[in-house]
Design a protein around this motif. Sequence first.
Motif, PDB file in Angstrom:
ATOM      1  N   VAL A   7     141.482 -35.937  79.928  1.00 61.49           N
ATOM      2  CA  VAL A   7     142.545 -35.088  80.477  1.00 61.49           C
ATOM      3  C   VAL A   7     142.075 -33.636  80.527  1.00 61.49           C
ATOM      4  O   VAL A   7     141.797 -33.034  79.480  1.00 61.49           O
ATOM      5  CB  VAL A   7     143.839 -35.185  79.643  1.00 61.49           C
ATOM      6  N   ILE A   8     142.009 -33.091  81.729  1.00 61.51           N
ATOM      7  CA  ILE A   8     141.718 -31.668  81.931  1.00 61.51           C
ATOM      8  C   ILE A   8     143.056 -30.952  81.816  1.00 61.51           C
ATOM      9  O   ILE A   8     143.874 -30.986  82.734  1.00 61.51           O
ATOM     10  CB  ILE A   8     141.068 -31.417  83.296  1.00 61.51           C
ATOM     11  N   GLY A   9     143.308 -30.320  80.664  1.00 65.94           N
ATOM     12  CA  GLY A   9     144.631 -29.786  80.392  1.00 65.94           C
ATOM     13  C   GLY A   9     144.661 -28.298  80.116  1.00 65.94           C
ATOM     14  O   GLY A   9     143.694 -27.576  80.334  1.00 65.94           O
ATOM     15  N   GLY A  10     145.838 -27.868  79.665  1.00 70.03           N
ATOM     16  CA  GLY A  10     146.041 -26.470  79.298  1.00 70.03           C
ATOM     17  C   GLY A  10     146.661 -25.608  80.365  1.00 70.03           C
ATOM     18  O   GLY A  10     146.813 -24.397  80.169  1.00 70.03           O
ATOM     19  N   ARG A  37     143.062 -44.819  74.691  1.00 70.69           N
ATOM     20  CA  ARG A  37     142.283 -43.739  74.101  1.00 70.69           C
ATOM     21  C   ARG A  37     142.289 -42.581  75.096  1.00 70.69           C
ATOM     22  O   ARG A  37     141.914 -42.749  76.268  1.00 70.69           O
ATOM     23  CB  ARG A  37     140.843 -44.167  73.813  1.00 70.69           C
ATOM     24  N   VAL A  38     142.741 -41.434  74.642  1.00 70.21           N
ATOM     25  CA  VAL A  38     142.881 -40.258  75.503  1.00 70.21           C
ATOM     26  C   VAL A  38     142.132 -39.092  74.864  1.00 70.21           C
ATOM     27  O   VAL A  38     142.431 -38.696  73.734  1.00 70.21           O
ATOM     28  CB  VAL A  38     144.361 -39.877  75.709  1.00 70.21           C
ATOM     29  N   ILE A  39     141.175 -38.549  75.606  1.00 71.51           N
ATOM     30  CA  ILE A  39     140.444 -37.363  75.159  1.00 71.51           C
ATOM     31  C   ILE A  39     140.965 -36.190  75.979  1.00 71.51           C
ATOM     32  O   ILE A  39     140.871 -36.196  77.209  1.00 71.51           O
ATOM     33  CB  ILE A  39     138.927 -37.522  75.355  1.00 71.51           C
ATOM     34  N   THR A  40     141.526 -35.201  75.311  1.00 68.00           N
ATOM     35  CA  THR A  40     142.195 -34.099  76.001  1.00 68.00           C
ATOM     36  C   THR A  40     141.551 -32.769  75.650  1.00 68.00           C
ATOM     37  O   THR A  40     141.333 -32.475  74.471  1.00 68.00           O
ATOM     38  CB  THR A  40     143.687 -34.048  75.614  1.00 68.00           C
ATOM     39  N   ASP A  41     141.257 -31.987  76.674  1.00 65.73           N
ATOM     40  CA  ASP A  41     140.857 -30.595  76.468  1.00 65.73           C
ATOM     41  C   ASP A  41     142.022 -29.732  76.945  1.00 65.73           C
ATOM     42  O   ASP A  41     142.152 -29.433  78.132  1.00 65.73           O
ATOM     43  CB  ASP A  41     139.580 -30.272  77.243  1.00 65.73           C
ATOM     44  N   ASN A  42     142.893 -29.362  76.003  1.00 61.70           N
ATOM     45  CA  ASN A  42     144.103 -28.606  76.333  1.00 61.70           C
ATOM     46  C   ASN A  42     143.765 -27.114  76.265  1.00 61.70           C
ATOM     47  O   ASN A  42     144.141 -26.409  75.335  1.00 61.70           O
ATOM     48  CB  ASN A  42     145.225 -28.979  75.367  1.00 61.70           C
ATOM     49  N   ASN A  43     143.044 -26.645  77.269  1.00 65.03           N
ATOM     50  CA  ASN A  43     142.433 -25.312  77.265  1.00 65.03           C
ATOM     51  C   ASN A  43     143.234 -24.340  78.139  1.00 65.03           C
ATOM     52  O   ASN A  43     143.235 -24.473  79.358  1.00 65.03           O
ATOM     53  CB  ASN A  43     140.996 -25.411  77.774  1.00 65.03           C
ATOM     54  N   PRO A  44     143.902 -23.342  77.541  1.00 59.76           N
ATOM     55  CA  PRO A  44     144.689 -22.390  78.324  1.00 59.76           C
ATOM     56  C   PRO A  44     143.863 -21.235  78.890  1.00 59.76           C
ATOM     57  O   PRO A  44     144.443 -20.287  79.414  1.00 59.76           O
ATOM     58  CB  PRO A  44     145.707 -21.881  77.301  1.00 59.76           C
ATOM     59  N   ALA A  65     134.998 -27.417  86.119  1.00 58.48           N
ATOM     60  CA  ALA A  65     133.821 -28.285  86.168  1.00 58.48           C
ATOM     61  C   ALA A  65     133.220 -28.458  84.775  1.00 58.48           C
ATOM     62  O   ALA A  65     132.821 -29.567  84.380  1.00 58.48           O
ATOM     63  CB  ALA A  65     132.786 -27.706  87.130  1.00 58.48           C
ATOM     64  N   GLU A  66     133.160 -27.371  84.010  1.00 58.14           N
ATOM     65  CA  GLU A  66     132.636 -27.443  82.648  1.00 58.14           C
ATOM     66  C   GLU A  66     133.485 -28.357  81.782  1.00 58.14           C
ATOM     67  O   GLU A  66     132.962 -29.143  80.968  1.00 58.14           O
ATOM     68  CB  GLU A  66     132.588 -26.040  82.052  1.00 58.14           C
ATOM     69  N   THR A  67     134.788 -28.284  81.933  1.00 58.47           N
ATOM     70  CA  THR A  67     135.694 -29.143  81.171  1.00 58.47           C
ATOM     71  C   THR A  67     135.468 -30.602  81.536  1.00 58.47           C
ATOM     72  O   THR A  67     135.449 -31.475  80.652  1.00 58.47           O
ATOM     73  CB  THR A  67     137.153 -28.749  81.444  1.00 58.47           C
ATOM     74  N   ALA A  68     135.305 -30.885  82.816  1.00 60.31           N
ATOM     75  CA  ALA A  68     135.043 -32.260  83.251  1.00 60.31           C
ATOM     76  C   ALA A  68     133.767 -32.794  82.618  1.00 60.31           C
ATOM     77  O   ALA A  68     133.723 -33.936  82.121  1.00 60.31           O
ATOM     78  CB  ALA A  68     134.947 -32.309  84.770  1.00 60.31           C
ATOM     79  N   ARG A  69     132.724 -31.982  82.602  1.00 59.45           N
ATOM     80  CA  ARG A  69     131.463 -32.419  81.996  1.00 59.45           C
ATOM     81  C   ARG A  69     131.617 -32.646  80.493  1.00 59.45           C
ATOM     82  O   ARG A  69     131.061 -33.589  79.920  1.00 59.45           O
ATOM     83  CB  ARG A  69     130.357 -31.408  82.279  1.00 59.45           C
ATOM     84  N   GLY A  70     132.381 -31.777  79.836  1.00 61.98           N
ATOM     85  CA  GLY A  70     132.616 -31.937  78.404  1.00 61.98           C
ATOM     86  C   GLY A  70     133.358 -33.217  78.082  1.00 61.98           C
ATOM     87  O   GLY A  70     133.039 -33.909  77.101  1.00 61.98           O
ATOM     88  N   LEU A  71     134.350 -33.544  78.880  1.00 62.01           N
ATOM     89  CA  LEU A  71     135.105 -34.782  78.658  1.00 62.01           C
ATOM     90  C   LEU A  71     134.225 -36.001  78.894  1.00 62.01           C
ATOM     91  O   LEU A  71     134.303 -36.982  78.144  1.00 62.01           O
ATOM     92  CB  LEU A  71     136.327 -34.814  79.574  1.00 62.01           C
ATOM     93  N   ALA A  72     133.379 -35.929  79.911  1.00 61.91           N
ATOM     94  CA  ALA A  72     132.450 -37.035  80.166  1.00 61.91           C
ATOM     95  C   ALA A  72     131.505 -37.215  78.984  1.00 61.91           C
ATOM     96  O   ALA A  72     131.253 -38.347  78.527  1.00 61.91           O
ATOM     97  CB  ALA A  72     131.665 -36.774  81.449  1.00 61.91           C
TER      98      ALA A  72
END
Length: 230
Positions: A7-10, A37-44, A65-72
């Motif tokens: 999840v690309i969040g925030g 299983r949910v991996i979330t980057d809730n980045n504001p 794009a950086e967040t997407a790579r981090g989640l991958a």
Amino acid sequence: MTKTVGVIGGMGPAATLDFLVKLHHATGAVEESDHLRVITDNNPRHADRNAAMVADGPSPAGLLAETARGLAAAGAEFLVMPCNAAHSWAVDIIAATPLPFVSMIDVAVATVVAAVPEARTVGLLAVEATQASRIYHNGFEAAGIAVIAPDMAAFMPLIYAVKRGDTGPAVRAAMAAQAQLLVDAGADVILAACTEVPLVFAPGDIAAPVVSATDALVQATLAAARSLSG
């Protein structure tokens, strides 16, 4: 087994939490292990999407794009993003990883078409960036549905109030009034196309069909996690 959700969040944080809670409740789990299983980057810290689109502000593309790579890298097997406006930069997310990306825009348009097949005009409760990029306009126009927007001078302050944590009766009444104005202007259905909107507005608040893009993404996320499993 189901696939792991990234999840690309925030954008904003409360809207991401709303999505996650709705996803949790929609799973229909019997046992704890039945949940996704949910991996979330809730980045504001993502750049303001409205400023980037309409006021020549910094672009959120790089951090998205950086967040997407981090989640991958963390183990996500497909990506979702509970922010409508940020889909204006979906191409940057898609280019960043080989992971499937479930488009909130596509699933919301499809949900409106399926839920209200007679609709010829949709009232789009969406922020300036979403309106300006025409990401929803393009999808609806391809389906033969016209789009009308609220008065941004009245609508945007409500969104920023919700982002500040104001979800009280005055904001709720004002959001419902914005939706009703769109119905009065000819909308056959209202699409809550900003993830802050469902925090203060729900089906039943006005006497017209209402579709939530957040709810559409929840259902699409569940379907993707299950259909991609193997």
